[in-house]
Write a protein that holds these residues in place. Structure first.
Motif, short mmCIF file in Angstrom:
data_model
loop_
_atom_site.label_atom_id
_atom_site.label_comp_id
_atom_site.label_asym_id
_atom_site.label_seq_id
_atom_site.Cartn_x
_atom_site.Cartn_y
_atom_site.Cartn_z
N THR A 177 0.82 -1.22 0.00
CA THR A 177 0.00 0.00 0.00
C THR A 177 0.85 1.27 0.00
N ALA A 178 2.02 1.23 0.65
CA ALA A 178 2.89 2.40 0.68
C ALA A 178 3.44 2.69 -0.72
N VAL A 179 3.92 1.64 -1.40
CA VAL A 179 4.43 1.80 -2.75
C VAL A 179 3.30 2.24 -3.69
N ASP A 180 2.13 1.69 -3.49
CA ASP A 180 0.98 2.08 -4.32
C ASP A 180 0.71 3.57 -4.22
N ALA A 181 0.76 4.11 -3.01
CA ALA A 181 0.55 5.56 -2.83
C ALA A 181 1.64 6.36 -3.51
N GLN A 182 2.88 5.89 -3.41
CA GLN A 182 4.00 6.60 -4.04
C GLN A 182 3.81 6.70 -5.55
N VAL A 183 3.57 5.57 -6.18
CA VAL A 183 3.49 5.57 -7.64
C VAL A 183 2.23 6.27 -8.13
N ARG A 184 1.16 6.22 -7.37
CA ARG A 184 -0.05 6.94 -7.76
C ARG A 184 0.18 8.44 -7.73
N ALA A 185 0.92 8.92 -6.73
CA ALA A 185 1.23 10.36 -6.66
C ALA A 185 2.11 10.76 -7.84
N GLU A 186 3.13 9.95 -8.13
CA GLU A 186 4.05 10.26 -9.23
C GLU A 186 3.32 10.26 -10.58
N ARG A 187 2.43 9.29 -10.78
CA ARG A 187 1.71 9.20 -12.05
C ARG A 187 0.68 10.32 -12.17
N ALA A 188 0.08 10.73 -11.06
CA ALA A 188 -0.87 11.84 -11.09
C ALA A 188 -0.16 13.14 -11.45
N LEU A 189 1.06 13.31 -10.96
CA LEU A 189 1.85 14.48 -11.34
C LEU A 189 2.10 14.47 -12.84
N LEU A 190 2.52 13.33 -13.38
CA LEU A 190 2.79 13.21 -14.81
C LEU A 190 1.54 13.50 -15.63
N ALA A 191 0.40 12.98 -15.17
CA ALA A 191 -0.86 13.23 -15.87
C ALA A 191 -1.21 14.72 -15.83
N GLY A 192 -0.96 15.36 -14.68
CA GLY A 192 -1.24 16.78 -14.55
C GLY A 192 -0.39 17.65 -15.46
N LEU A 193 0.80 17.15 -15.78
CA LEU A 193 1.69 17.86 -16.70
C LEU A 193 1.46 17.45 -18.15
N HIS A 194 0.52 16.51 -18.36
CA HIS A 194 0.23 15.97 -19.70
C HIS A 194 1.51 15.42 -20.33
N GLY A 195 2.26 14.69 -19.50
CA GLY A 195 3.54 14.15 -19.96
C GLY A 195 3.46 12.66 -20.18
N GLY A 196 4.58 12.09 -20.59
CA GLY A 196 4.71 10.65 -20.81
C GLY A 196 6.17 10.29 -20.66
N ARG A 243 15.32 24.59 -15.66
CA ARG A 243 14.84 23.53 -14.79
C ARG A 243 13.93 24.13 -13.73
N VAL A 244 12.78 23.50 -13.53
CA VAL A 244 11.89 23.89 -12.44
C VAL A 244 11.67 22.66 -11.57
N GLU A 245 11.53 22.87 -10.29
CA GLU A 245 11.33 21.75 -9.38
C GLU A 245 10.55 22.20 -8.17
N GLY A 246 9.98 21.23 -7.46
CA GLY A 246 9.21 21.55 -6.27
C GLY A 246 8.96 20.31 -5.44
N LYS A 247 8.52 20.54 -4.22
CA LYS A 247 8.24 19.43 -3.30
C LYS A 247 7.02 19.78 -2.45
N LEU A 248 6.10 18.84 -2.32
CA LEU A 248 4.92 19.01 -1.50
C LEU A 248 4.70 17.76 -0.66
N SER A 249 3.98 17.93 0.43
CA SER A 249 3.61 16.79 1.27
C SER A 249 2.11 16.82 1.52
N GLY A 250 1.55 15.65 1.78
CA GLY A 250 0.12 15.55 2.06
C GLY A 250 -0.21 14.20 2.65
N PRO A 251 -1.50 13.93 2.87
CA PRO A 251 -1.90 12.63 3.43
C PRO A 251 -1.65 11.49 2.45
N VAL A 252 -1.18 10.37 2.96
CA VAL A 252 -0.89 9.23 2.12
C VAL A 252 -2.14 8.68 1.44
#
Length: 234
Positions: A141-160, A191-200
């Protein structure tokens, strides 16, 4: 099963993505040398836009040589193509028992991996209840949350997988989840970068929020320019 970093962020109709059973080391590795040991103008092999951009941001003097193929053939190309080094995912190297090929583990703050790197992508038919029952006890479940956050970021950037977006999520204490991401121009000059935290329990919300923050910093213009260059080259 797939490498999750290579899966589109949207599932085809009728399929669902199952939580991965753990995760291998997410980092990239420089094989054949270390960054400080590379001579000026050294030839480094990689075909990934993200790795090209990140390398040039740190070492603009390098000559990047496009290479493709599986891990052993890529390593062999240091000899056959006269390369000083190649960049590969640590996950693939270790799964093949080729750890001795690693010259340096590249730091996550400068070389964040592709979203989902190091994790298996398990697609299951939504109608296959029997298979879902079999897999119900293997997901992390921890890994699932990690990859879901990463993939949601990619989707939000309309990237691949063809755009230079790096992301790395980590689960923390008391149900927290942190996400670091970076977008780099292909020549490494922007280069642009950022970091955020939130509920798992809200990984997609975290990924979408960080995508918006990066867009506010100029990520969209970087990615639009890359897509424009790709369209012209075709």
């Amino acid at each position: 099963m797939h490498s999750l970093k290579d899966l589109p962020t949207a599932n085809p109709p009728g399929l669902t993505l199952w939580p991965p059973p753990g995760r291998e080391d997410v980092r990239d590795a420089l094989c054949g040398a270390t960054l400080p040991s590379l001579r000026k103008g050294a030839k480094v092999g990689t075909g990934a836009p993200r790795r090209i951009a990140q390398l040039l941001a740190v070492r603009p003097d390098l000559e990047i040589i496009p290479i493709r193929g599986n891990v052993p053939p890529r390593l062999k190309k240091m000899e056959t193509m006269g390369l000083d080094a190649v960049v590969l995912a640590v996950a693939g190297i270790r799964r093949l028992g080729l750890d001795e090929a690693i010259g340096e583990l590249l730091p996550l703050d400068l070389f964040p991996p592709s979203p989902g790197q190091g994790a298996l992508g398990i697609q299951v038919r939504q109608s296959s209840t029997k298979l879902q029952e079999i897999l119900s006890s293997v997901g992390d479940t921890a890994v699932d949350a990690q990859v879901r956050a990463e993939r949601a970021l990619l989707a939000g950037l309309h990237g691949g997988c063809s755009v230079p977006v790096g992301a790395h999520a980590e689960t923390g204490p008391e149900g927290s989840l942190s996400l670091f991401a970076q977008v780099t121009s292909l020549d490494g000059t922007r280069r642009v970068e950022g970091k955020l935290s939130g509920p798992v329990v809200e990984p997609e919300k975290l990924g979408a929020a960080l995508a918006e923050e990066l867009i506010g910093q100029g990520a969209r213009s970087i990615l639009d320019a890359i897509r424009g260059e790709s369209a012209v080259s075709r």
